[in-house]
Design an enzyme around this catalytic site. Structure first.
Site, short mmCIF file in Angstrom:
data_model
loop_
_atom_site.label_atom_id
_atom_site.label_comp_id
_atom_site.label_asym_id
_atom_site.label_seq_id
_atom_site.Cartn_x
_atom_site.Cartn_y
_atom_site.Cartn_z
N HIS A 51 0.84 -1.20 0.00
CA HIS A 51 0.00 0.00 0.00
C HIS A 51 0.87 1.25 0.00
CE1 HIS A 51 0.78 -0.56 4.29
NE2 HIS A 51 0.23 0.61 4.58
N HIS A 53 1.42 3.88 1.98
CA HIS A 53 1.96 4.62 3.13
C HIS A 53 3.48 4.71 3.07
CE1 HIS A 53 -1.88 4.08 5.76
NE2 HIS A 53 -1.92 5.16 5.01
N ASP A 55 5.82 4.64 5.20
CA ASP A 55 6.67 3.68 5.92
C ASP A 55 6.73 2.33 5.19
OD1 ASP A 55 3.90 3.53 6.74
OD2 ASP A 55 4.49 2.20 8.37
N HIS A 56 6.06 2.22 4.03
CA HIS A 56 6.11 0.99 3.23
C HIS A 56 6.73 1.19 1.86
CE1 HIS A 56 3.59 -1.29 6.13
NE2 HIS A 56 3.35 -0.03 6.48
N HIS A 110 -7.47 -0.91 5.71
CA HIS A 110 -6.45 0.01 6.25
C HIS A 110 -6.32 1.20 5.29
CE1 HIS A 110 -2.73 1.31 8.15
NE2 HIS A 110 -2.07 1.18 7.02
N ASP A 129 -0.31 -3.72 6.30
CA ASP A 129 -0.91 -3.24 7.55
C ASP A 129 -2.38 -3.64 7.68
OD1 ASP A 129 1.49 -2.11 8.07
OD2 ASP A 129 0.85 -0.03 7.83
N HIS A 167 4.37 -4.49 10.57
CA HIS A 167 4.90 -3.88 11.80
C HIS A 167 5.08 -4.91 12.91
CE1 HIS A 167 4.40 0.46 10.78
NE2 HIS A 167 3.46 -0.02 9.97
FE FE Z 1 2.63 0.94 8.18
ZN ZN Z 2 0.06 1.63 6.50
#
Ligand code: FE
Ligand code: ZN
Length: 207
Positions: A51, A53, A55-56, A110, A129, A167
């Site tokens: 996805h 985001h 942090d990915h 999410h 996530d 995570h």
């Molecule tokens: Fe994340």
């Molecule tokens: Zn995420």
């Protein structure tokens, strides 16, 4: 055969290095340096995103620049917010990493563009996530009904499926789970194991 290396990134993120027949893929490239360290000088063939985001996909542009021949795969539904991408994916698509085949599942909740990579042989799912160990992701964009349906699909995977999530939230989710089911001995046993792993700085993933 699918080999998976867990790569801790940022505070509590996980990227994953997949290897099958010397073909290398990274899932959810969070941070460049730890991924390069895991590659040990080898070249990436695929970059997979679950996805949009940050942090990915934070290291996606840098990795694509470093390995221009690497194919970047992401959800069609995220076409407006992930770049650069070489192949857009939708529900039911198949991808091949060496001899390992994954099916793409569209699992919104999410986010509205979230996908999972489901390896039936090798029994592994990379679910970003959406599903965590003992918990699930926050509903940033999707509806509870969408999330419920996505989780129900993941739940129906064979019990031996290794869940590679985005995570390290196991202890936090576990504390909540234990407050809901204080007499669940299986949960308590599992959490004891997880605490030992975390005390050693080791991932609890995959479950
Ligand atoms: Fe994340
Ligand atoms: Zn995420």
């Amino acid at each position: 055969m699918l080999n998976v290396k867990v790569i801790p990134c940022l505070t509590d993120n996980y990227s994953y290095l997949l290897e099958s027949d010397s073909v290398l893929a990274v899932v959810d490239p969070s941070e460049e340096a730890p991924i390069l360290a895991a590659l040990e000088g080898r070249k990436l063939d695929f970059i997979l995103a679950t996805h949009h985001h940050h942090d990915h996909i934070g290291a996606l542009p840098a990795l694509k620049a470093r390995f221009p021949q690497a194919q970047v795969l992401a959800a069609q539904a995220d076409a407006h917010r992930i770049a650069p991408v070489d192949r857009w994916l939708v529900e039911g698509d198949q991808i091949k990493i060496g001899s390992a085949v994954a099916e793409v599942w569209f699992i919104p909740g999410h986010t509205t563009g979230h996908i999972a990579y489901v390896f039936k042989q090798g029994a592994a799912v990379f679910c970003g996530d959406t599903l965590f160990t003992l918990g699930c992701g926050r509903l940033f964009e999707g509806t509870p009904a969408q999330m419920w349906q996505s989780l129900a699909r993941l739940r129906a995977l064979p019990a031996d499926t290794r869940v590679f999530c985005g995570h390290e939230y196991t202890l936090e989710s576990g504390a909540y789970a234990a407050s809901i089911e204080p007499t669940n001995l299986y949960l308590q046993k599992y959490l004891q194991k997880a605490k030992v792993l975390r005390a050693q700085g080791l991932p609890t993933i995959p479950l």
